[in-house]
Design an enzyme around this catalytic site. Sequence first.
Site, PDB file in Angstrom:
ATOM      1  N   CYS A 138       0.940  -1.197   0.080  1.00  0.00           N
ATOM      2  CA  CYS A 138      -0.129  -0.059  -0.034  1.00  0.00           C
ATOM      3  C   CYS A 138       0.821   1.267  -0.118  1.00  0.00           C
ATOM      4  O   CYS A 138       0.598   2.270  -0.706  1.00  0.00           O
ATOM      5  CB  CYS A 138      -0.979  -0.088   1.284  1.00  0.00           C
ATOM      6  N   GLU A 163       4.794   0.984  -9.284  1.00  0.00           N
ATOM      7  CA  GLU A 163       4.883   0.627  -7.923  1.00  0.00           C
ATOM      8  C   GLU A 163       5.758  -0.509  -7.708  1.00  0.00           C
ATOM      9  O   GLU A 163       6.496  -0.839  -6.696  1.00  0.00           O
ATOM     10  CB  GLU A 163       3.421   0.066  -7.253  1.00  0.00           C
ATOM     11  N   GLU A 199       4.576   2.928 -15.197  1.00  0.00           N
ATOM     12  CA  GLU A 199       3.995   1.627 -14.907  1.00  0.00           C
ATOM     13  C   GLU A 199       4.007   0.542 -16.178  1.00  0.00           C
ATOM     14  O   GLU A 199       3.982  -0.431 -15.900  1.00  0.00           O
ATOM     15  CB  GLU A 199       2.531   1.893 -14.657  1.00  0.00           C
ATOM     16  N   ASP A 228       7.057  16.787   5.154  1.00  0.00           N
ATOM     17  CA  ASP A 228       6.150  16.078   6.226  1.00  0.00           C
ATOM     18  C   ASP A 228       5.347  17.234   6.642  1.00  0.00           C
ATOM     19  O   ASP A 228       5.675  18.415   7.012  1.00  0.00           O
ATOM     20  CB  ASP A 228       6.821  15.477   7.212  1.00  0.00           C
ATOM     21  N   ASP A 274      -2.712   3.923  15.692  1.00  0.00           N
ATOM     22  CA  ASP A 274      -2.241   2.833  15.394  1.00  0.00           C
ATOM     23  C   ASP A 274      -2.429   2.666  13.927  1.00  0.00           C
ATOM     24  O   ASP A 274      -3.464   1.957  13.523  1.00  0.00           O
ATOM     25  CB  ASP A 274      -3.238   1.656  16.160  1.00  0.00           C
ATOM     26  N   HIS A 277      -2.278   1.378   7.059  1.00  0.00           N
ATOM     27  CA  HIS A 277      -2.364   1.447   5.810  1.00  0.00           C
ATOM     28  C   HIS A 277      -2.303   2.627   5.044  1.00  0.00           C
ATOM     29  O   HIS A 277      -2.644   3.840   5.446  1.00  0.00           O
ATOM     30  CB  HIS A 277      -3.881   1.067   5.542  1.00  0.00           C
ATOM     31  N   ASN A 301      -7.915   4.533  -2.358  1.00  0.00           N
ATOM     32  CA  ASN A 301      -7.493   3.390  -2.011  1.00  0.00           C
ATOM     33  C   ASN A 301      -6.763   2.698  -2.995  1.00  0.00           C
ATOM     34  O   ASN A 301      -6.993   2.918  -4.304  1.00  0.00           O
ATOM     35  CB  ASN A 301      -8.361   2.507  -1.221  1.00  0.00           C
TER      36      ASN A 301
END
Length: 334
Positions: A138, A163, A199, A228, A274, A277, A301
């Site tokens: 991910c 990726e 890709e 960041d 926590d 993903h 997603n």
Amino acid sequence: MNPSFFLTVLCLGVASAAPKLDPNLDAHWHQWKATHRRLYGMNEEEWRRAVWEKNKKIIDLHNQEYSEGKHGFRMAMNAFGDMTNEEFRQVMNGFQNQKHKKGKLFHEPLLVDVPKSVDWTKKGYVTPVKNQGQCGSCWAFSATGALEGQMFRKTGKLVSLSEQNLVDCSRAQGNQGCNGGLMDNAFQYIKDNGGLDSEESYPYLATDTNSCNYKPECSAANDTGFVDIPQREKALMKAVATVGPISVAIDAGHTSFQFYKSGIYYDPDCSSKDLDHGVLVVGYGFEGTDSNNNKFWIVKNSWGPEWGWNGYVKMAKDQNNHCGIATAASYPTV
């Protein structure tokens, strides 16, 4: 990212015993198996059917409560239907703390009046929804999504980035292929490497058993580092509005997220710390006529277009950093 989170993946475990099955669901079960091309051994089928039935009951109950106004989002059966929530979390999610180099700190623009809604998918910044498959990559999809947006902003051309290039080649920066990684580590690899392949030239395989096959002549993007964002939703909002799609990490380990379909996702059990993903914030908005209520983040997603809202999820915005969406946000500089 501060604190840093390492998005990882564990091994799939399968239990054995299965309770009594509901014969009234036979047709639904066979249709689901056909749709998702499932083939099981004799011993496994009963167990998977039982898991699927349990998940279906959870989904049906939630949607009944949704119709009664108790929830703001719907759930639906999907490709994860035969997985327990524990298996789902192990295969798709998981994290461990990891030290890494910090990027530049995002400085919020003070004189910018950001709009009430933004959607970069309508401005050409976002490639179609992809699918990471049974691989804990991910982080790579989140990273390519952010870089695809920044390259479009710079060049006016939207190119899908590899990726698999990140999965195969960024271990020196601390990533672990299908066993997890960090978006900032991916951005660092691209800077160190001097580029990232397209890709098309380096297609995704959902495996990390191959050696690095980066080809400089096929490089389609580069970055000079990363930024960041402070752990505040207002800072994230300003970044999304002024920069483009932003890489974030969230707590996605709940059954409600596993089977999310539509509406504004909110689960009181979702953690802001926590995180497990990596996803991509591509905008934000609100439902209804009051811009101060029913606010959401538009999140891309990497579980394919069949999951959720055409591969996206609307996540509750300005609800105390719900699911940690602002905890580990960053973007590459180009």
